[in-house]
Scaffold this active site. Structure first.
Site, short mmCIF file in Angstrom:
data_model
loop_
_atom_site.label_atom_id
_atom_site.label_comp_id
_atom_site.label_asym_id
_atom_site.label_seq_id
_atom_site.Cartn_x
_atom_site.Cartn_y
_atom_site.Cartn_z
N ASP A 1 -2.68 -18.15 1.81
CA ASP A 1 -3.80 -18.85 1.15
C ASP A 1 -4.38 -19.91 2.08
OD1 ASP A 1 -1.26 -19.90 0.85
OD2 ASP A 1 -1.64 -20.87 -1.07
N ASP B 1 -5.42 -6.87 5.74
CA ASP B 1 -6.65 -6.20 5.29
C ASP B 1 -7.71 -7.25 4.97
OD1 ASP B 1 -8.44 -4.37 4.38
OD2 ASP B 1 -7.24 -3.63 2.71
N TYR C 1 0.82 -1.22 0.00
CA TYR C 1 0.00 0.00 0.00
C TYR C 1 0.85 1.27 0.00
CZ TYR C 1 -4.05 -2.93 1.10
OH TYR C 1 -5.04 -3.87 1.06
N ASP D 1 -10.98 -8.76 7.68
CA ASP D 1 -12.37 -8.68 7.25
C ASP D 1 -13.02 -10.06 7.23
OD1 ASP D 1 -12.54 -5.97 6.99
OD2 ASP D 1 -13.09 -5.96 4.87
N LYS E 1 3.77 -15.35 2.79
CA LYS E 1 3.78 -16.14 1.55
C LYS E 1 5.25 -16.42 1.22
CE LYS E 1 1.56 -17.92 -1.97
NZ LYS E 1 0.79 -19.16 -1.82
#
Ligand code: NAD
Length: 361
Positions: free
Chosen positions: A224, A248, A142, A252, A192
Site C-alpha cells: 500500500d 501486476d 493467480y 501498470d 504485505k
C-alpha cells in the site's frame, strides 16, 4: 556471434512495429559484427485464422529452439466473440507457460524529452523516473490451489489461494538482485508482511538471498505504501521486486506515470531457456495498418534482449542512445507528440529508420 530469434509479429500493429525492431536489429548486427537470424511464426489471432488455434506447434517448437523470442502483440475485435478457450491471449499465456517464464521485467523510464507526457507534476519527478518492476509471473493468487466458487451457508463464496514456495521466492529474488546489480544497485522488495503469512516468508527468503548480494542495498516496503510512494516520490526507486498480484498493479502504475504506452518494453525470463521480449501495449487495432504506431517500445525490447539474453551491453546502450537521439532531435510518432513547435511528426516506418541510422559503436 550468431543468435537465433523466433519472431512473432501477432496481430494489429504487431507486424508493423516488429518490422522496425528487426530493422534496428539488422543494423546492430552490421555495426557490431553479429549475425541475427530471424524465423517468423504465427501467434494470436493470425494463428487462429491460419491454423484454428492461437499457439501452433510449429511456433512453440521454434520458440523453444531459439535464443530469444520477440513478440509484437495479439488480439483484436475480430476474435473477441470466439470461444474463450482459443482466444488470441491464450497464445500469449501458453507460450509464457511453455517457456517457464517466471520473471517479468518492466522498466518504466521517463525520457526527459517526453517529460510533458508524464502524469505527475514536474516538481515530483524532478529527479526523473527510471524504475524496473520485477514481477513474479507464475505463482501467487493467480495460480494457487485451491481456488473456486461454491455455496456456503446458503450463499455463493469464491476463493483464491496466495501461495508461494520458498524456491519460487528465491528464484525471483535472485532476478531482482541481478537486475539491481546491473543498474543502480538498489532493490526494494514489496510485500504485505504485516498481514500475510505468505509475505512473511517472502521477506525472510529475500533477506536470506541478500547475503549473496552484499553490493546491492535491500529495502522492504508494504504494497500500500509502495503504491503511494510511486506517485509521491518515484525517483527513490531503482528496482522493485514483488509477487504476481502486487506486481501486476504496481507495474501498470509505474508505466502509466510515464504517460507514453508506446515507449515501454518488457522482458519475461525463465530458468536458462529463451526469454520473451515484447512491448507492454496491445495490438492497437484502431491504428493498425496506418503507419501510425510507435515502434520504440518494441525497439527498446530488443535492447532488453541484448542485456538479459545475450549479455550484449554495448549493443543495448547503442540502441538506447539511438532512441534518445531521435527524440532529442524532435522526431515523434502521433502518440508522443507534444505542443512543441520543433517536433517533427513521423510514421512507424520512418521512426524505425531514424533509429537504425543512428546505431553506432
Ligand atoms: P492497446 O494497448 O492495444 O491500445 C490502447 C491505446 O493505446 C489505443 O488508443 C492505441 O492506439 C494506443 N497504442 C497502443 N500501442 C501504441 C503504439 N505502439 N503506438 C501508438 N499508439 C499505441 O490496448 P487495448 O485497446 O485495450 O487492446 C487492444 C487489443 O490488444 C485487445 O484485443 C487486447 O486484448 C490486446 N492486448 C494485447 C496485449 C499483448 O499482446 N501483450 C496487451 C494488451 C492488450
Amino acid at each position: 556471434m550468431k543468435y537465433k530469434l523466433c519472431v512473432l509479429p501477432g496481430d494489429g500493429i504487431g507486424p508493423e512495429i516488429v518490422a522496425q525492431a528487426e530493422r534496428v536489429l539488422g543494423k546492430v548486427g552490421e555495426v557490431f559484427g553479429h549475425e541475427f537470424t530471424c524465423e517468423t511464426h504465427l501467434i494470436g489471432g493470425a494463428a487462429i485464422d491460419a491454423t484454428g488455434g492461437p499457439l501452433p506447434e510449429a511456433t512453440l517448437a521454434a520458440a523453444k529452439a531459439s535464443d530469444a523470442v520477440l513478440l509484437g502483440a495479439v488480439g483484436g475485435p475480430k476474435w473477441d466473440a470466439i470461444d474463450k478457450a482459443v482466444r488470441p491471449e491464450k497464445g500469449l499465456l501458453g507460450i509464457r507457460k511453455e517457456l517457464g517464464l517466471f520473471a517479468n521485467l518492466r522498466p518504466a523510464r521517463l525520457f526527459p524529452e517526453l517529460a510533458a507526457s508524464c502524469c505527475l507534476r514536474p516538481d515530483i519527478v524532478g529527479q526523473g523516473l527510471d524504475v524496473v518492476v520485477v514481477r513474479e509471473l507464475t505463482g501467487g493468487a493467480y495460480f494457487g490451489q485451491p481456488r473456486g466458487e461454491e455455496m456456503r451457508g446458503g450463499e455463493r463464496v469464491a476463493f483464491n489461494t496466495m501461495l508461494y514456495a520458498e524456491s519460487e521466492i528465491r528464484r525471483i529474488a535472485k532476478v531482482g538482485f541481478e537486475t539491481a546489480r546491473k543498474r543502480g544497485k538498489k532493490l526494494c522488495s514489496v510485500d504485505k508482511a504485516n498481514v500475510l503469512e505468505v509475505s512473511q516468508l517472502w521477506r525472510e527468503v529475500v533477506v536470506e538471498e541478500s547475503k549473496n548480494y552484499p553490493d546491492v542495498e535491500l529495502s522492504h516496503m508494504y504494497v500500500d505504501n509502495a503504491a503511494m510512494q510511486l506517485v509521491r516520490a518515484p525517483s527513490q526507486f531503482d528496482v522493485i521486486v514483488t509477487e504476481n498480484l502486487f506486481g501486476d498493479i504496481l507495474s501498470d502504475e509505474a508505466a502509466i506515470i510515464t504517460g507514453s504506452i508506446g515507449m515501454l518494453p518488457s522482458a519475461s525470463l525463465g530458468a536458462g531457456g529463451p526469454g520473451l521480449y515484447e512491448p507492454i501495449h496491445g495490438s492497437a487495432p484502431d491504428i493498425a495498418g496506418k503507419d501510425l504506431a510507435n515502434p520504440l517500445a518494441t525497439i527498446l525490447s530488443i535492447s532488453m534482449m541484448f542485456v538479459h539474453s545475450f549479455g550484449l551491453t554495448d549493443e543495448a546502450a547503442a540502441v538506447d542512445k539511438a532512441v534518445a537521439e531521435v527524440l532529442r532531435e524532435g522526431f515523434r510518432t502521433g502518440d508522443i507528440m507534444g505542443a512543441g513547435k520543433t517536433e517533427k511528426r513521423v510514421g512507424c516506418a520512418e521512426m524505425g529508420g531514424l533509429v537504425a541510422e543512428r546505431i553506432r559503436r
